[in-house]
Scaffold this active site. Structure first.
Site, PDB file in Angstrom:
ATOM      1  N   ARG A   1       3.724 -33.761 -75.501  1.00 23.19           N
ATOM      2  CA  ARG A   1       4.609 -32.632 -75.841  1.00 23.19           C
ATOM      3  C   ARG A   1       5.598 -33.012 -76.927  1.00 23.19           C
ATOM      4  NH1 ARG A   1       6.317 -28.822 -70.884  1.00 23.19           N
ATOM      5  NH2 ARG A   1       8.083 -30.233 -70.725  1.00 23.19           N
TER       6      ARG A   1
ATOM      7  N   ARG B   1      10.143 -35.396 -61.657  1.00 18.65           N
ATOM      8  CA  ARG B   1      10.176 -33.936 -61.684  1.00 18.65           C
ATOM      9  C   ARG B   1       9.039 -33.342 -60.859  1.00 18.65           C
ATOM     10  NH1 ARG B   1      10.107 -32.004 -67.619  1.00 18.65           N
ATOM     11  NH2 ARG B   1      10.655 -29.991 -66.703  1.00 18.65           N
TER      12      ARG B   1
ATOM     13  N   ARG C   1      11.033 -35.206 -75.889  1.00 19.80           N
ATOM     14  CA  ARG C   1      12.195 -35.132 -75.001  1.00 19.80           C
ATOM     15  C   ARG C   1      12.174 -36.270 -73.982  1.00 19.80           C
ATOM     16  NH1 ARG C   1      12.663 -29.519 -72.135  1.00 19.80           N
ATOM     17  NH2 ARG C   1      10.800 -30.377 -71.145  1.00 19.80           N
TER      18      ARG C   1
ATOM     19  N   ARG D   1      13.317 -21.192 -58.139  1.00 27.08           N
ATOM     20  CA  ARG D   1      12.882 -22.585 -58.000  1.00 27.08           C
ATOM     21  C   ARG D   1      12.817 -23.007 -56.537  1.00 27.08           C
ATOM     22  NH1 ARG D   1      12.932 -25.659 -62.747  1.00 27.08           N
ATOM     23  NH2 ARG D   1      13.950 -24.682 -64.519  1.00 27.08           N
TER      24      ARG D   1
END
Length: 210
Positions: free
Chosen positions: A123, A167, A156, A88
C-alpha cells in the site's frame, strides 16, 4: 440503498466504497472524513470532537454517532449512502440502531489474514490529498507519484507488518462479531475476495441485486 462495508484493515473497503459510490450514485461516508469536516465546520459536535483529539483521548461513541446522524441527514444521502469505518464495535452498532438509523445491506469483505499481510505491504498513500494506491492492485499512473495531486507517495507506519498483525487482532476481537450481529438482523452479505478489485466489485454488485 443504505450500506455498511465491513472488513479487516486492508480488506479493500475504501477502494470498494469508491467504486460502489460511483456505480450506485450514492456518497461514501468515511468516519475520518466526516470527523475532520465536523471539526473544520466549528459545529458543537465538531468542537467536542476537536477537544477529545487535542487531548489525545478517543472521540466518544456518542459524538461519533451524533456526527454521523447529522451527515446522513444531508440532502446527498436522501437516496442512500455507504458507511465506511463505523460501526467498529457491537456497542457502536447498537447505538446507531437506537438512533433510528437502519441499513438495507451490510457487505462483509472476506479476506484471509495472509492475503491482507501481503496486500498491505504494497500500500502507498498520498500525504497531501489522502488518495490510496497499491503497487500491484491499484498502481498510480507514474510510479511513486499521486495521480490526483502529484505528491510523492509514502508507506504508512500502519502498514508495517507488526502494526498490521496488531490491527488484525483488534479487528477479530472487536469488529468481527458485528458479522453475527447483522446476520441476526437478516442484512449481512458476505462477499469473498475474488483476487482482483474489479472481480470483487462485480461480486458485491451481483450480491446486492439478489
Amino acid at each position: 440503498m443504505n450500506l455498511i462495508l465491513l472488513g479487516a484493515p486492508g480488506a479493500g473497503k475504501g477502494t470498494q466504497a469508491a467504486i460502489l459510490a460511483r456505480e450506485l450514485n450514492i456518497p461514501t461516508i468515511s468516519t475520518g472524513n466526516i470527523l475532520r469536516a465536523a471539526v473544520a465546520s466549528g459545529s458543537e459536535l465538531g468542537k467536542q470532537a476537536k477537544a477529545c483529539m487535542e487531548s489525545g483521548a478517543l472521540v466518544s461513541d456518542e459524538i461519533i454517532i451524533g456526527i454521523i446522524r447529522d451527515r446522513l441527514a444531508e440532502p446527498d444521502c436522501a437516496k442512500g449512502y455507504i458507511l465506511d469505518g463505523v460501526p467498529r464495535t457491537i456497542r457502536q452498532a447498537e447505538a446507531i440502531e437506537e438512533s433510528g438509523i437502519r441499513f438495507d445491506h451490510v457487505v462483509s469483505l472476506e479476506v484471509s489474514d495472509e492475503t491482507i499481510m501481503n496486500r498491505m505491504s504494497g500500500r502507498r498513500v498520498c500525504p497531501k490529498c489522502g488518495a490510496s494506491y497499491h503497487v500491484v492492485a491499484v498502481p498510480p499512473k507514474k510510479e511513486g507519484v499521486c495521480d490526483v495531486c502529484g505528491a510523492e507517495l509514502i508507506t504508512r507506519k500502519d502498514d508495517a507488518p507488526e502494526t498490521v498483525r496488531s490491527r488484525l487482532e483488534v479487528y477479530h476481537r472487536e469488529t468481527e462479531p458485528l458479522k453475527e450481529f447483522y446476520r441476526s438482523r437478516g442484512v449481512l452479505v458476505p462477499v469473498e475476495d475474488m483476487g482482483s478489485v474489479e472481480a470483487t466489485s462485480a461480486a458485491i454488485l451481483a450480491a446486492l441485486k439478489e
